[in-house]
Design an enzyme around this catalytic site. Structure first.
Site, PDB file in Angstrom:
ATOM      1  N   ASP A  53      37.507  37.942 -15.288  1.00 41.86           N
ATOM      2  CA  ASP A  53      36.510  37.721 -16.329  1.00 41.86           C
ATOM      3  C   ASP A  53      37.103  37.997 -17.712  1.00 41.86           C
ATOM      4  OD1 ASP A  53      33.729  37.768 -14.638  1.00 41.86           O
ATOM      5  OD2 ASP A  53      33.368  37.597 -16.805  1.00 41.86           O
ATOM      6  N   ASP A  79      33.115  34.661 -20.275  1.00 42.16           N
ATOM      7  CA  ASP A  79      31.739  35.144 -20.426  1.00 42.16           C
ATOM      8  C   ASP A  79      31.106  34.602 -21.709  1.00 42.16           C
ATOM      9  OD1 ASP A  79      29.804  37.127 -19.319  1.00 42.16           O
ATOM     10  OD2 ASP A  79      30.072  38.088 -21.265  1.00 42.16           O
ATOM     11  N   GLU A 104      30.777  30.079 -19.481  1.00 44.83           N
ATOM     12  CA  GLU A 104      29.323  29.996 -19.296  1.00 44.83           C
ATOM     13  C   GLU A 104      28.710  29.167 -20.413  1.00 44.83           C
ATOM     14  OE1 GLU A 104      26.912  33.725 -17.769  1.00 44.83           O
ATOM     15  OE2 GLU A 104      28.298  34.221 -19.363  1.00 44.83           O
ATOM     16  N   HIS A 114      26.241  36.723  -9.992  1.00 49.48           N
ATOM     17  CA  HIS A 114      25.734  38.088 -10.112  1.00 49.48           C
ATOM     18  C   HIS A 114      24.546  38.210 -11.068  1.00 49.48           C
ATOM     19  CE1 HIS A 114      28.282  37.301 -13.463  1.00 49.48           C
ATOM     20  NE2 HIS A 114      27.868  38.403 -14.072  1.00 49.48           N
ATOM     21  N   ASP A 115      24.169  37.114 -11.743  1.00 53.00           N
ATOM     22  CA  ASP A 115      23.085  37.173 -12.723  1.00 53.00           C
ATOM     23  C   ASP A 115      21.799  36.513 -12.244  1.00 53.00           C
ATOM     24  OD1 ASP A 115      24.632  38.466 -14.638  1.00 53.00           O
ATOM     25  OD2 ASP A 115      25.337  36.600 -15.529  1.00 53.00           O
TER      26      ASP A 115
HETATM   27  C1  BGC Z   1      27.329  38.067 -17.688  1.00 54.18           C
HETATM   28  C2  BGC Z   1      26.257  39.088 -17.532  1.00 54.18           C
HETATM   29  C3  BGC Z   1      26.339  40.016 -18.716  1.00 54.18           C
HETATM   30  C4  BGC Z   1      26.337  39.249 -20.042  1.00 54.18           C
HETATM   31  C5  BGC Z   1      26.801  40.090 -21.163  1.00 54.18           C
HETATM   32  C6  BGC Z   1      26.843  37.357 -18.920  1.00 54.18           C
HETATM   33  O1  BGC Z   1      26.604  36.147 -19.018  1.00 54.18           O
HETATM   34  O2  BGC Z   1      27.454  37.217 -16.603  1.00 54.18           O
HETATM   35  O3  BGC Z   1      26.336  39.782 -16.323  1.00 54.18           O
HETATM   36  O4  BGC Z   1      25.242  40.876 -18.696  1.00 54.18           O
HETATM   37  O5  BGC Z   1      27.173  38.148 -20.004  1.00 54.18           O
HETATM   38  O6  BGC Z   1      28.175  40.257 -21.096  1.00 54.18           O
END
Ligand code: BGC
Length: 573
Positions: free
Chosen positions: A104, A211, A269, A343-344
């Site tokens: 990540d 991220d 993302e 995980h979200d």
């Molecule tokens: C991650 C989350 C995180 C957020 C802040 C995201 O998109 O996948 O788990 O809480 O970024 O870093």
């Protein structure tokens, strides 16, 4: 219709990525928290499913306010997970097996414990002051102090926190312990590139999951956000920090670095992004930003990521967004990916299938057919391969440990004691809390699902259904969800031109019960028919596929003109 215009076929397009959320994967040192050794020990399992790439969620030094997405040192490992030597071993072990290893990259913010922020907050004249986003307060007519604007944090409340020492606010789009970096500061950029990017490329990792890639750059005026939620003081500021021109420049800089180290996977993302033209700006190969992006429109159908207004949704909506993000790269130089869990978000069998004992396995296999025949790089989340479910509805709120769930719950409780409103909030949490994906991995029917032998138990309660749903139970059962995933991934590989690289056409857009689509490549095609309900549904197999036996079904018996409850079938012609 031909296959996608794949000018190049780098390794990561055909990859099947297995995502590990380390705290809940496997505990080998009996402290109740998963660790890197646990991943090394489980590589046989991961590889046996058919995955060839491991994506490790953050294992960097962190106070773990947001489970590792709050990094206090990019070049150190959280001792709860192990050591740098363990990471080296894990990467080496992946490479020995011909597997890849990605990590990540969390660079919208750091932890407030990162030394950069500690320096930045120490005084207004500190050389790192400008590495984060500081602003003076605003005051209303009564002289009351207010944050610089009305932006909402993704974890509820204002996105600004007042700092007593220097008497200014700092911006955090997530928790107050996650201050946003100021990407306009070029010295900061270079430090991030050296510490978070180059450091790990030098070690030999094969890529990054990036991220929150769309929100690094903020409009420098930091204007108030338009009011989209009249019930709240705080509003989504995405208009002023989503997809700003500079974010593309930043991603290009990152890719310019990664490409010095060979062919690396980069998957970012998209977050709340829905606009396909903008999405193509990110993933079009000629733009050299990122390889692909995770779209959340499909998995968040019925709600918005980090919002807690959940409504029912129809299969038509699900199909519409799924097809949209499958097709958007056709006739372009872009690439897409497919996933239903991470995980979200909640467990896919609970959201899109049926997690009752009667239909859980069948519907989990039906979703496996959908994913394994989807275009783009495939991402599988730990536990999805055995059909892990959301936590039982009987669990009290105290079992939900995620900051996002807890903040939401606290905010509702502070605002009201109306039972209907509180019940509604709980219902939302039971549907989509991130906690559902974060329960310990269910390895066996031993206590805590075999995740840990720690006397105090795991850091988070194991889903009670580990007795029925576990890797051990499914590994040697040819009818299990796990065995089915193995078959599906073998077929995905065998027919990669159609499944990984083929075009996508939804055939039954208006049908509320079934999802039918055709995948096509040069000279070959496949028909996929899926029943998303617990009732039999009529099915009409088009002429081209009639006569041929299905390539695979998720039930032992099939009827030419009927799909049984949650049945899925694939034909090739
Ligand atoms: C991650 C989350 C995180 C957020 C802040 C995201 O998109 O996948 O788990 O809480 O970024 O870093």
């Amino acid at each position: 219709m031909g296959s996608l215009a794949t000018i190049a076929k780098p390794w990561w397009k055909d990859a099947v990525v297995y995502q590990v959320w380390p705290a809940s994967f496997k505990d080998t040192n009996q402290d109740g928290v998963g660790d890197i050794r646990g991943v090394i020990e489980s590589l046989d399992h991961i590889q046996s499913i058919g995955a060839d790439t491991v994506w490790m969620c953050p294992i960097y030094a962190s106070p773990r306010i947001d489970f590792g997405y709050d990094i206090s040192d990019y070049e150190a490992i959280d001792p709860n997970f192990g050591t740098m030597a363990d990471v080296d071993d894990l990467m080496q072990e992946c490479h020995n097996r011909g597997m890849k290893f990605i990590m990540d990259l969390v660079i919208n913010h750091t932890s407030d414990q990162h030394k950069w922020f500690q320096e930045s907050r120490s005084s207004k004249t500190n050389p790192k002051r400008d590495w984060y986003i500081w602003r003076p307060a605003k005051y209303d007519e009564k002289g009351q102090r207010l944050p610089p604007n009305n932006w909402r944090s993704n974890f509820v409340g204002s996105a600004w926190t007042w700092d007593e020492t220097t008497q200014e606010y700092y911006l955090h789009l997530f928790a107050p312990e996650q201050p946003d970096l100021n990407w306009d500061n070029l010295k900061m950029r270079k430090a991030v590139y050296d510490s978070a990017v180059r450091f790990w490329l030098e070690k030999g990792i094969d890529g990054f999951r990036i991220d929150t890639m769309t929100i690094y750059s903020k409009n420098p005026a930091l204007p108030d956000a338009p009011i989209t939620d009249p019930t709240s003081e705080w509003q989504s500021g995405r208009k002023w920090y989503g997809d700003q021109p500079k974010v593309f420049e930043i991603l290009k800089e990152i890719t310019a670095i990664t490409s010095q180290y060979g062919e690396k996977m980069t998957v970012g993302e998209f977050g709340a992004l829905k606009n396909l033209n903008v999405a193509l700006d990110y993933v079009g190969a000629s733009n050299r930003c990122v390889g692909m992006g995770f779209q959340f429109e499909t998995v968040c159908v019925g709600y918005a990521l980090n919002h807690w207004h959940i409504r029912n949704f129809s299969l038509q909506e699900f199909k519409q967004t799924f097809g949209k993000w499958q097709q958007f790269v056709e006739e372009t130089d872009g690439w897409t990916c497919a996933f239903l869990e991470n995980h979200d978000i909640a467990r896919s069998v609970s959201r899109f299938g049926n997690d009752s004992p009667r239909y859980r396995a069948t519907s989990a296999k039906m979703l496996a057919i959908l994913l394994a025949t989807s275009t783009g790089t495939l991402f599988l989340y730990q536990g999805q391969e055995i059909g892990m479910t959301n936590v039982p509805a009987t669990w009290p709120i105290e079992e939900y440990l995620d900051i996002s769930s807890q903040n939401y719950w606290k905010s509702v409780k502070t605002a009201t004691d109306d039972k209907a409103v509180l019940d509604g909030a709980l219902a939302n949490i039971r549907k989509v809390a991130r906690d559902h994906a974060r329960t310990p991995m269910q390895w066996s029917d031993k206590p805590h699902g075999g995740f840990t032998t720690c006397g105090k138990g795991p850091w988070m309660r194991t889903n009670d259904n580990y007795v029925d749903i576990s890797v051990e139970k499914q590994a040697h059962d040819p009818d299990s969800v796990l065995s089915f995933w193995k078959q599906m991934l073998a077929l995905r590989k065998q027919y990669s031109d159609i499944f990984v690289h083929g075009t996508w056409r939804t055939m039954d857009v208006e049908n509320p019960a079934t999802m039918t689509f055709v995948k096509q490549a040069e000279g070959e095609k496949a028909l996929v028919v899926l029943n998303f309900t617990d009732q039999p549904q009529p099915v009409k197999i088009p002429e081209d596929f009639r006569g041929s036996k299905p390539l695979i079904t998720n039930l032992n018996q099939w009827y030419p003109e009927t799909l049984s409850a949650y049945e899925g079938r694939v034909y090739v012609a």
